[in-house]
Design an enzyme around this catalytic site. Structure first.
Site, PDB file in Angstrom:
ATOM      1  N   ARG A 104       0.835  -1.207   0.000  1.00 30.70           N
ATOM      2  CA  ARG A 104       0.000   0.000   0.000  1.00 30.70           C
ATOM      3  C   ARG A 104       0.865   1.250   0.000  1.00 30.70           C
ATOM      4  O   ARG A 104       1.891   1.312   0.702  1.00 30.70           O
ATOM      5  CB  ARG A 104      -0.916   0.014   1.232  1.00 30.70           C
ATOM      6  CG  ARG A 104      -1.988  -1.032   1.156  1.00 30.70           C
ATOM      7  CD  ARG A 104      -3.144  -0.735   2.089  1.00 30.70           C
ATOM      8  NE  ARG A 104      -3.965  -1.931   2.239  1.00 30.70           N
ATOM      9  CZ  ARG A 104      -4.865  -2.343   1.359  1.00 30.70           C
ATOM     10  NH1 ARG A 104      -5.101  -1.643   0.265  1.00 30.70           N
ATOM     11  NH2 ARG A 104      -5.547  -3.453   1.568  1.00 30.70           N
ATOM     12  N   ASP A 105       0.431   2.244  -0.797  1.00 33.42           N
ATOM     13  CA  ASP A 105       1.127   3.532  -0.810  1.00 33.42           C
ATOM     14  C   ASP A 105       0.963   4.199   0.554  1.00 33.42           C
ATOM     15  O   ASP A 105      -0.121   4.187   1.143  1.00 33.42           O
ATOM     16  CB  ASP A 105       0.556   4.430  -1.918  1.00 33.42           C
ATOM     17  CG  ASP A 105       1.463   5.604  -2.234  1.00 33.42           C
ATOM     18  OD1 ASP A 105       2.033   5.623  -3.339  1.00 33.42           O
ATOM     19  OD2 ASP A 105       1.613   6.507  -1.377  1.00 33.42           O
ATOM     20  N   ILE A 106       2.042   4.783   1.040  1.00 34.52           N
ATOM     21  CA  ILE A 106       2.038   5.389   2.378  1.00 34.52           C
ATOM     22  C   ILE A 106       1.182   6.671   2.427  1.00 34.52           C
ATOM     23  O   ILE A 106       0.706   7.063   3.492  1.00 34.52           O
ATOM     24  CB  ILE A 106       3.498   5.636   2.830  1.00 34.52           C
ATOM     25  CG1 ILE A 106       3.614   5.694   4.333  1.00 34.52           C
ATOM     26  CG2 ILE A 106       4.108   6.853   2.170  1.00 34.52           C
ATOM     27  CD1 ILE A 106       5.048   5.604   4.845  1.00 34.52           C
ATOM     28  N   VAL A 137      10.123   8.612  -6.743  1.00 36.95           N
ATOM     29  CA  VAL A 137      10.980   7.510  -6.276  1.00 36.95           C
ATOM     30  C   VAL A 137      11.613   6.838  -7.504  1.00 36.95           C
ATOM     31  O   VAL A 137      10.895   6.291  -8.357  1.00 36.95           O
ATOM     32  CB  VAL A 137      10.169   6.484  -5.457  1.00 36.95           C
ATOM     33  CG1 VAL A 137      11.079   5.320  -5.044  1.00 36.95           C
ATOM     34  CG2 VAL A 137       9.561   7.138  -4.217  1.00 36.95           C
ATOM     35  N   HIS A 156       7.836   1.684 -10.648  1.00 34.79           N
ATOM     36  CA  HIS A 156       6.658   1.259  -9.897  1.00 34.79           C
ATOM     37  C   HIS A 156       5.400   1.595 -10.687  1.00 34.79           C
ATOM     38  O   HIS A 156       5.365   2.543 -11.461  1.00 34.79           O
ATOM     39  CB  HIS A 156       6.607   1.909  -8.500  1.00 34.79           C
ATOM     40  CG  HIS A 156       6.767   3.387  -8.505  1.00 34.79           C
ATOM     41  ND1 HIS A 156       8.001   4.005  -8.596  1.00 34.79           N
ATOM     42  CD2 HIS A 156       5.855   4.392  -8.420  1.00 34.79           C
ATOM     43  CE1 HIS A 156       7.837   5.321  -8.568  1.00 34.79           C
ATOM     44  NE2 HIS A 156       6.543   5.588  -8.470  1.00 34.79           N
ATOM     45  N   MET A 157       4.375   0.802 -10.432  1.00 34.50           N
ATOM     46  CA  MET A 157       3.068   0.997 -11.049  1.00 34.50           C
ATOM     47  C   MET A 157       2.078   1.298  -9.938  1.00 34.50           C
ATOM     48  O   MET A 157       2.013   0.566  -8.948  1.00 34.50           O
ATOM     49  CB  MET A 157       2.682  -0.290 -11.785  1.00 34.50           C
ATOM     50  CG  MET A 157       1.362  -0.259 -12.511  1.00 34.50           C
ATOM     51  SD  MET A 157       1.095  -1.854 -13.363  1.00 34.50           S
ATOM     52  CE  MET A 157       2.053  -1.618 -14.849  1.00 34.50           C
ATOM     53  N   HIS A 158       1.355   2.419 -10.071  1.00 34.76           N
ATOM     54  CA  HIS A 158       0.309   2.752  -9.098  1.00 34.76           C
ATOM     55  C   HIS A 158      -0.984   2.070  -9.529  1.00 34.76           C
ATOM     56  O   HIS A 158      -1.384   2.163 -10.693  1.00 34.76           O
ATOM     57  CB  HIS A 158       0.033   4.257  -9.069  1.00 34.76           C
ATOM     58  CG  HIS A 158       1.180   5.117  -8.645  1.00 34.76           C
ATOM     59  ND1 HIS A 158       1.257   5.696  -7.396  1.00 34.76           N
ATOM     60  CD2 HIS A 158       2.293   5.523  -9.299  1.00 34.76           C
ATOM     61  CE1 HIS A 158       2.357   6.415  -7.306  1.00 34.76           C
ATOM     62  NE2 HIS A 158       3.005   6.338  -8.453  1.00 34.76           N
TER      63      HIS A 158
END
Ligand code: AMP
Ligand code: ZN
Length: 114
Positions: free
Chosen positions: A29-31, A96, A100-102
């Site tokens: 999970r994204d912070i 970052v 990465h893939m959201h």
């Protein structure tokens, strides 16, 4: 790349709410979630961005999308809809520098892409 925060998450040196992992990728999970579902899918190998992806690594993106789809189902947003975002480089909004893939879902997202 131990100065990379996502490599530290892969190595278990930084905590994360991990939802999935296999040999190639990990998802957590994204912070700072921007939607009720906001998950990051990243390769375990340090690849700085989409722009640095080699021909041999290209299938990784398909695998990341497949994992995102599976997580969307688990999060209950597959039917209502979701968005996958990969930012690359400074003007692409990448902060970052580890590919990465959201996965974003759980609310109506803006119809404006940016
Ligand atoms: P980007 O702007 O595409 O580079 O996205 C980076 C994302 O990483 C942002 O949405 C951040 O909230 C997220 N992030 C940064 N540090 C962490 C962390 N330690 N755990 C989870 N997500 C993080
Ligand atoms: Zn990294």
């Amino acid at each position: 790349m131990m100065d990379c925060i996502f490599c530290q998450i892969v190595a278990g040196k930084l905590p994360s709410e991990t939802l999935y992992q296999d040999e190639e990728v990990i998802a957590f999970r994204d912070i700072h979630p921007l939607a009720p579902t906001h998950v990051l899918i990243i390769p375990k190998r340090h690849i700085p961005s989409l722009a640095q992806l080699t021909d041999a690594e290209t299938p990784l993106i398909g695998h990341m999308a497949k994992v995102a789809n599976k997580l969307a189902q688990e999060e209950g947003v597959a039917e209502s809809g979701y968005r996958l975002v990969v930012s690359s480089g400074e003007q692409g909004g990448q902060i970052v520098p580890h590919l990465h893939m959201h996965l974003l879902g759980g609310r109506r997202l803006s119809d404006k892409l940016c």
